[in-house]
Design an enzyme around this catalytic site. Sequence first.
Site: not given
Ligand code: BG6
Length: 480
Positions: A176, A378
């Site tokens: 990211e 993701e």
């Molecule tokens: C992304 C990141 O922003 O989203 C992860 O690459 C992160 O590291 C994921 O865990 C989900 O976000 P969160 O804050 O719900 O864990």
Amino acid sequence: MKTFPKDFLWGGATAANQYEGAWDVDGKGPSVSDMCTNGSHTTPKRLTPAFEEGTLYPSREATDFYHHYKEDIALAAEMGFKVFRMSINWTRIFPTGTELTPNEAGLAFYDKVFDELNKYGIEPLVTISHYEIPYGLVEKYNGWYGRECIDCYVRYCEAIFERYQNKVKYWLTFNEINAGTMPMGAVLSLGCVKGYNGPVNKVPDEKQIRFQGLHHQFVASARVIKLAHEKYPQFKMGNMCIFATKYPNTCNPDDVLKCQKEMRTMNWFTSDVHVRGYYPSYMDRFFEENGITIKKEPGDDEILLEGKVDFYTFSYYMSACESTDPKVLEEAGGNLVGGVKNPYLKASDWGWQIDPKGLRYSLNEIYDRYQIPLMVVENGLGAYDKLEEDGSIHDGYRIDYLREHIIQMEEAIKDGVDLIGYTPWGWIDVVSASTGEMAKRYGFVYVNKYDDGSGDLGRRKKDSFYWYKKVIASNGKDVE
Ligand code: BG6
């Protein structure tokens, strides 16, 4: 009609700072994530320059992949994973970031992990730096603001490329990277927080520092991509950014223009540099209007052109709308990536607006622009899960979320997009990056670990585990 290709890379994603634990084992040094306390949806996590006795630092133990890697990889294999996204913890290899030789115990750990994945025929997809900048580099150079970080990162990459050249093919240079375009990115993404002590969402916003830090990350990324292309032609090198789709709130041209501007600075800027190899012209005006001067050294522009990525990857969780109407803006809130709420969408318990069709739209936009293979690395629903007395976890809401996104990915493939893989986030429960909670769970596998740090770290399969296994076995045909 096209569908998921037969060699489609189904899998799941994690990151060392939220999963691995063992924060000081076998010579590992502290990363910026290890210096963050827990928090919640309403109380921000804090960065503390020194450990506070009696305070919980959730990354220290996380969900302990370090001591559970065999069990966890067996679970991933049982679901039929073809690919396993993980990150190498920089501080396991170079504890403060400035050492000249790597820590052998750290290297040996990932050898074991890659060998275990290989045993099941699972391809590793490695993020080189996922919110794990060594805290030593924060103290010494103010993180990525210091140009010295480039050499430290290159040294780290040289060590891991050489060691794992026969075990890892897919690499992502920074997680990211466009987090650095937002004020909060100064902490986990850039580490430009020397001496800062306080909530992660209250770091003074210094745009000059953030965008200079990003420039150093671009140069570092391009240098190692060039190196990989020359020395390890079997490697595939990718970028990774947050794609937070934006819609104009109305067809008022002011809203449309604001949306275009946000799309550029937030979503396109970093990947334009990674994919095209140069700064997009629209950023000149942004820099000028924001009093930012990027200090480049001779050769920087050339290296950016020489270190372009082979494939594009992104995280996708939500979308938002952009408005210029002061009344609408006043009522806005509840979305991590800014913007205003979309009345056509529902949101998660953390206010992230759920928009599967936005994923199809984004895939099309990205592919139209770059014409290189794409991976969604993701995606997922952070939710409260209930562990039943019999040990089951009925997470139908997660299945619904993922099903809708998979359907839209298939639509995008039909639209002509070259999508090569999908790794939903936190396939096993990990610590939340934004809040430091355990309660915000994404996994197909539940981990007995709770917000107060308690729990025996036992693993249990949720309903979604069996569902995803079926999805993979049918190559995306059976999503019911
Ligand atoms: C992304 C990141 O922003 O989203 C992860 O690459 C992160 O590291 C994921 O865990 C989900 O976000 P969160 O804050 O719900 O864990």
